[in-house]
Motif scaffolding. Structure first.
Motif, short mmCIF file in Angstrom:
data_model
loop_
_atom_site.label_atom_id
_atom_site.label_comp_id
_atom_site.label_asym_id
_atom_site.label_seq_id
_atom_site.Cartn_x
_atom_site.Cartn_y
_atom_site.Cartn_z
N LEU A 1 0.95 -1.34 0.00
CA LEU A 1 0.08 -0.03 -0.01
C LEU A 1 0.79 1.28 0.04
N MET A 2 1.93 1.39 0.77
CA MET A 2 2.91 2.34 0.75
C MET A 2 3.36 2.66 -0.53
N GLY A 3 3.92 1.43 -1.01
CA GLY A 3 4.66 1.57 -2.29
C GLY A 3 3.85 1.84 -3.49
N LEU A 4 2.27 1.52 -3.42
CA LEU A 4 1.74 2.25 -4.55
C LEU A 4 1.22 3.70 -4.28
N ALA A 5 1.11 4.03 -3.05
CA ALA A 5 0.85 5.49 -2.58
C ALA A 5 1.95 6.32 -3.16
N LEU A 6 3.15 5.95 -2.98
CA LEU A 6 4.42 6.75 -3.41
C LEU A 6 4.40 6.63 -4.95
N MET A 7 3.83 5.55 -5.73
CA MET A 7 4.11 5.58 -7.08
C MET A 7 3.04 6.58 -7.61
N GLN A 8 1.85 6.46 -6.94
CA GLN A 8 0.73 7.44 -7.44
C GLN A 8 1.30 8.93 -7.46
N ALA A 9 1.65 9.29 -6.13
CA ALA A 9 2.38 10.59 -5.79
C ALA A 9 3.51 10.92 -6.87
N LEU A 10 4.40 10.18 -7.19
CA LEU A 10 5.67 10.36 -7.91
C LEU A 10 5.22 10.46 -9.43
N ALA A 11 3.83 9.99 -9.71
CA ALA A 11 3.51 9.85 -11.13
C ALA A 11 3.18 11.55 -11.45
N GLU A 12 2.99 12.31 -10.54
CA GLU A 12 2.30 13.77 -10.69
C GLU A 12 3.60 14.48 -10.55
N ARG A 13 4.73 14.19 -10.30
CA ARG A 13 6.10 14.71 -10.29
C ARG A 13 6.93 14.89 -11.57
N PRO A 14 6.79 15.65 -12.43
CA PRO A 14 7.27 15.49 -13.59
C PRO A 14 8.84 15.58 -13.68
N GLN A 15 9.30 16.10 -12.61
CA GLN A 15 10.93 16.24 -12.33
C GLN A 15 11.58 14.97 -12.05
N VAL A 16 10.66 13.70 -11.68
CA VAL A 16 11.16 12.40 -11.23
C VAL A 16 11.12 11.58 -12.39
N HIS A 17 12.01 10.82 -12.68
CA HIS A 17 12.58 10.18 -13.83
C HIS A 17 12.71 8.56 -13.35
N TRP A 18 12.26 7.53 -13.93
CA TRP A 18 12.52 6.06 -13.41
C TRP A 18 13.32 5.49 -14.63
N ARG A 19 14.21 4.71 -14.11
CA ARG A 19 14.87 3.73 -14.99
C ARG A 19 14.64 2.25 -14.33
N ALA A 20 13.52 1.45 -15.00
CA ALA A 20 13.17 0.51 -14.30
C ALA A 20 12.79 -0.61 -15.49
N PRO A 21 13.20 -1.91 -15.42
CA PRO A 21 14.05 -2.55 -14.40
C PRO A 21 15.58 -2.12 -15.02
N ALA A 22 16.22 -1.66 -13.96
CA ALA A 22 17.79 -1.36 -14.13
C ALA A 22 18.36 -1.38 -12.95
N ARG A 23 19.90 -1.53 -12.94
CA ARG A 23 20.63 -1.54 -11.79
C ARG A 23 21.87 -0.49 -11.78
N VAL A 24 22.01 0.06 -10.91
CA VAL A 24 23.47 0.76 -10.88
C VAL A 24 24.69 -0.03 -10.67
N MET A 25 25.56 -0.42 -11.44
CA MET A 25 26.61 -1.31 -11.24
C MET A 25 27.99 -0.84 -10.56
N ASP A 26 28.31 0.68 -10.86
CA ASP A 26 29.31 1.23 -10.52
C ASP A 26 29.21 2.62 -10.39
N VAL A 27 29.89 3.41 -9.80
CA VAL A 27 29.91 4.75 -9.66
C VAL A 27 31.44 5.57 -9.90
#
Length: 422
Positions: A124-150
């Protein structure tokens, strides 16, 4: 302060991990620094098949205990209205030592609050966060993906991403590692983690009792290890379901897992006792080894660890995720200060200021949680008598009980100004 029209970075903040911690950080950044770009890299496909309003949990849905201070944080992020209708209030906490007379009881009404905390389904928390973030255009997703190195750069960092076997790079002012302690990214980046093995396992399951829980959470210390029961269900209902955290050694874990549901219920009843009446049902069991893990230096130029990537605690006191939330808000505060001053978000001084501030919180929280395990895990008769006296003292002395309650409620500096901190 607004960023230059032509930014040298692909994104300002790259968050490795889109679970509850990473998604909460993305939401907080999008609200506090709306002109900054945030990219979340998540290993699993995004959950888009339901909304919080349509969510119907299964019996075996996993849940998290949110302290009152965490509720205030989600209030401030305007997320709590999506959770409140399905968040079971913890109105009482009962702490006891199995087979001994000592006990202490905490009540929300003593502190002028509706609840000491809440139990909310993770999905439920995850769905609520996804719904809220969908309304924030400055947040972008890369999924499925992983950070391998920095890799550090003269300005900022460069992150190597793996997307279904394809490699790509992204530049950012700062990479926040929020993918837990078991992904391997922390180790690949060379951060040292100090670990102390408790020599036990946490078995997690949902259980039902014949007697309604009435919003009471139990912390029960036994000669075989601590146990916790957290109330589940919808607010206002005469719910009989609870989330169980059961500490077991290797032998006892094998015995529980090898038995039938009836066998497990009998073992649970014998270990927990009858304070909540008869146990009538136990759901799917999961388990993991218990370790206290801390990363002494969780920051580097352009890199910072948060949440379980930076520290993991014993779960019986329910402090881990609440500690992580306070840390996330501390990091956002330092990013805000840097933004105002025109300092790069990944500057070591910015991240060091966050670590210095958060270190005090996690050290106090570790001491609080770990001391419960050490004191109540000892089998000495002298210590047992002292525990009884201590629990009775907490119950009788208002100042001591208030201190204990404030720790349980997760109140601190990052809830000031957004709720009552009495």
């Amino acid at each position: 302060m607004s960023e230059p029209a032509a930014s040298p970075f692909d994104t300002d903040v790259l968050i490795a991990g889109g679970g509850l911690a990473g998604a909460t950080l993305a939401l907080a950044l999008s609200r506090r620094l709306p002109h900054r770009r945030v990219t979340v890299v998540e290993a699993y496909p995004l959950a888009t098949d339901a909304t919080p309003d349509a969510y119907q949990p299964s019996y075996d849905a996993r849940s998290t205990a949110l302290a009152w201070g965490s509720r205030l944080i989600y209030d401030d992020l305007d997320l709590w209205p999506q959770l409140a209708g399905r968040a079971m209030p913890i109105r009482h906490i009962h702490v006891s030592d199995r087979g001994r007379f000592g006990a202490t009881r905490l009540a929300a009404e003593e502190h002028g609050q509706d609840a000491l905390g809440y139990v909310v389904d993770n999905r439920l928390m995850g769905l609520a966060l996804m719904q809220a973030l969908a309304e924030r255009p400055q947040v972008h997703w890369r999924a499925p993906a992983r950070v391998m190195d920095v890799t550090p750069r003269p300005s900022g960092v460069s992150a190597t991403l793996d997307t279904n076997g394809n490699s790509a790079t992204m530049t950012a002012q700062c990479v926040v590692v929020a993918d837990g302690g078991r992904s391997g990214l922390r180790e690949r980046l060379g951060f040292r983690a100090d670990t102390r093995d408790y020599g036990q396992h946490a078995l997690i399951a949902n259980v039902s009792t014949r007697q309604p829980h009435a919003g009471t959470a139990y912390e029960r210390f036994t000669d075989a290890g601590p146990m916790a029961l957290l109330p589940r269900g919808r607010p206002g209902a005469a719910a009989c379901d609870s989330a169980l955290v059961w500490t077991l050694n290797d032998h006892d874990l094998e015995q529980v897992l090898a038995g039938s549901d009836a066998d497990r219920l009998a073992l649970l009843q014998a270990r927990f006792g009858w304070r909540q009446g008869r146990f009538t049902r136990i759901g799917e069991c999961s388990h993991y080894p218990l370790k206290l893990t801390t990363v002494p230096e969780a920051v580097r130029p352009g890199m910072v660890l948060v949440g379980n990537a930076a520290h993991t605690l014993h779960p019986v006191a329910g402090q881990g995720f609440n500690l992580a939330l306070r840390g996330l808000m501390g990091l956002v505060e330092q990013f805000e200060k840097a933004d105002t001053a025109g300092t790069p978000l990944g500057h070591l001084g910015v991240l060091q200021a966050y670590q210095d501030e958060h270190r005090r919180d996690w050290q106090e929280t570790v001491r609080f949680s770990d001391s419960l395990i050490q004191v109540f895990g000892a089998r000495s008769r002298t210590l047992a008598a002292a525990r009884d006296a201590g629990l009775v003292g907490l119950d009788l002395v208002p100042g001591a009980r208030r201190w204990f309650a404030r720790r349980a409620m997760g109140l601190g500096r990052f809830t000031r100004g957004i709720g009552d901190e009495r």
